[in-house]
Design a protein around this motif. Sequence first.
Motif, PDB file in Angstrom:
ATOM      1  N   UNK A   1       0.853  -1.088  -0.164  1.00 55.94           N
ATOM      2  CA  UNK A   1       0.047   0.080  -0.073  1.00 55.94           C
ATOM      3  C   UNK A   1       0.895   1.134  -0.137  1.00 55.94           C
ATOM      4  N   UNK A   2       1.892   1.495   0.870  1.00 61.46           N
ATOM      5  CA  UNK A   2       2.477   2.670   0.997  1.00 61.46           C
ATOM      6  C   UNK A   2       4.065   2.603   0.237  1.00 61.46           C
TER       7      UNK A   2
ATOM      8  N   UNK B   1       0.571  10.537   2.020  1.00 59.48           N
ATOM      9  CA  UNK B   1       0.856  12.125   2.785  1.00 59.48           C
ATOM     10  C   UNK B   1       1.713  11.874   3.874  1.00 59.48           C
TER      11      UNK B   1
ATOM     12  N   UNK C   1       6.676   9.340   8.853  1.00 60.84           N
ATOM     13  CA  UNK C   1       5.598   8.720   8.777  1.00 60.84           C
ATOM     14  C   UNK C   1       4.874   8.954   7.420  1.00 60.84           C
ATOM     15  N   UNK C   2       4.748   8.041   6.407  1.00 59.95           N
ATOM     16  CA  UNK C   2       4.212   8.401   5.118  1.00 59.95           C
ATOM     17  C   UNK C   2       2.797   7.652   5.290  1.00 59.95           C
ATOM     18  N   UNK C   3       1.785   8.352   5.297  1.00 60.48           N
ATOM     19  CA  UNK C   3       0.411   7.517   5.882  1.00 60.48           C
ATOM     20  C   UNK C   3      -0.330   7.482   4.411  1.00 60.48           C
ATOM     21  N   UNK C   4      -0.989   6.534   4.269  1.00 53.48           N
ATOM     22  CA  UNK C   4      -2.234   6.181   3.185  1.00 53.48           C
ATOM     23  C   UNK C   4      -3.469   6.404   3.552  1.00 53.48           C
TER      24      UNK C   4
END
Lengths: 103, 448
Positions: free
Chosen positions: B43-44, B319, B426-429
């Motif tokens: 996902x990320x 993001x 943190x790169x969140x989805x």
Amino acid sequence: MKLKDIAHSRTGDKGDIINISVIAFDEKDYPLLLEQVTSTKVKEFLGGTALGEVTRYELPTLAAMNFVVQKALRGGVTRSLRMDKHGKTLSSILLEMTMDTKH
Amino acid sequence: MIKQEKTIRIGSGAGYSGDRIEPAADLIKEGDLDYIVFECLAERTIALAQLQKMQDPTLGYDPLLEDRMKACLPLCVSNSVKLISNMGAANPAAAAKKTAALAKELGLKKIKIAAVYGDDVISMLNFNTQNFLESGDSLSVLEDEIISANAYLGVEGILMALKEGADVILTGRVADPSLFLAPLVHEFGWSLENYPLLGKGTALGHLMECAGQVCGGYFADGAKKKVSNLGNLGFPIAEILEDGSFYITKLKDAGGMVTTATCKEQLLYEVHNPAEYLTPDVIADFSGVSFQELDKDIVKVTGATGKPLTGKLKVSVGYRDGYMADAQISYGGSYALERSRLAIEIIKERLRTKNLVVEDILFDLIGLNSLFKEATSPAIPQEIRLRVAAKTKTREAAVQLLNEVETLYTNGPAAGGGVSKVVTEIIAIQSILINKSKVAPKVEYFKS
């Protein structure tokens, strides 16, 4: 008797939701699983770790059930502070659930 | 097996980006394959790859692309196996170009390499009118932090490349099962409106996409569920007929096993409602699937079907979401648990007096409560590892927190040891939906 004696399991994740499969080793035990491993009992067992609703899907041809657990990962894989961000260990932990074999 | 009818044999060469390469090479060499598929995009991953591409426009593809191609491409050529993979990540064209250069170096001539893209929809985002599916927030809240937006494409782009005779196809974000479904649609000439067949091909893709997991990987429990020769775990092969019936197997000499039990676990892996498994190609229905062991390590799969789609594609939006601090220290022997708990109280007090703001904080006693809530009467552990994890807005705050754990050495309970400290951005989805009609796959070709 514990759940691990009659079933096996694997967790998968998507966002903050996990699914936990519970599969009978022997299909003759499937009715017992259906009767005792309810969504209410799974929610209670995981309570404090997974916070959301639990839905159970039944797969009679596979003698299996699939539990979908909301709000299970403290915000989801990509931003969770949990050690196990994917909740992958929860399947084995669920197998420690005690089964009522009085009847 | 039945040999008169046309069959396609597909191998699975990777279940995730960092997966082992040796089993893939073995499959290409000995699997009598038509295709090998490498699924490498979580996902990320694509958001992280996007960050890399921003720093260097020739990067942004899978970090193991070169290693995989060096090990596998010559074998693909000598065994006439076509390679399909989402290793293109955020930059399929750069991945294809790199692969063309590598092929040349390896002395492989006239390899046609396709880059499939069009999944990057960041320019189409409408910040004011779209909301995230997960949080319900408007995209505008995170507008400045958004770094990537990739739609899950279906089979279309890969089909275009197969029609043009590509030997290697490198995509960006394509739904995992679609990587496997595309060659079936191409070879058998399935209609993209024959949903029952697309459902069967999707079941095949779903069973195969995690490579070793259907062959007994992630299955053994060290007691009751035994898997032989796990050290040499093999990757799976699917052989499929035109009517969509197929079986899963592995190389004879490879470790692991393919049984109804390994197949059942994998069928339900990452599935919610088994009757509605959504992909860009079909709503697949796995609720009637059954498995039959035809022979040792050969499992026949029947009963999957499908229905028409919603016309929407899922888009993963990546993001920047602050920082994560993770610091740990160990306590052992007498009063290990008491000292760990004392350490937690000290940290809490120091954060208060420092006014260090964290968005979220977690204190884990590893061995006692880090995976699951604490047992009501746990055994007294001989050792405890205290883990302090926190989410902060700034890197500075994260570093300060880490230092409060490290300084427990001289300012905390007795005999703490083995401190580790890590800060990560943190790169969140989160996800949104987009109309499928808005997204057009594009294909570009490169030759060695």
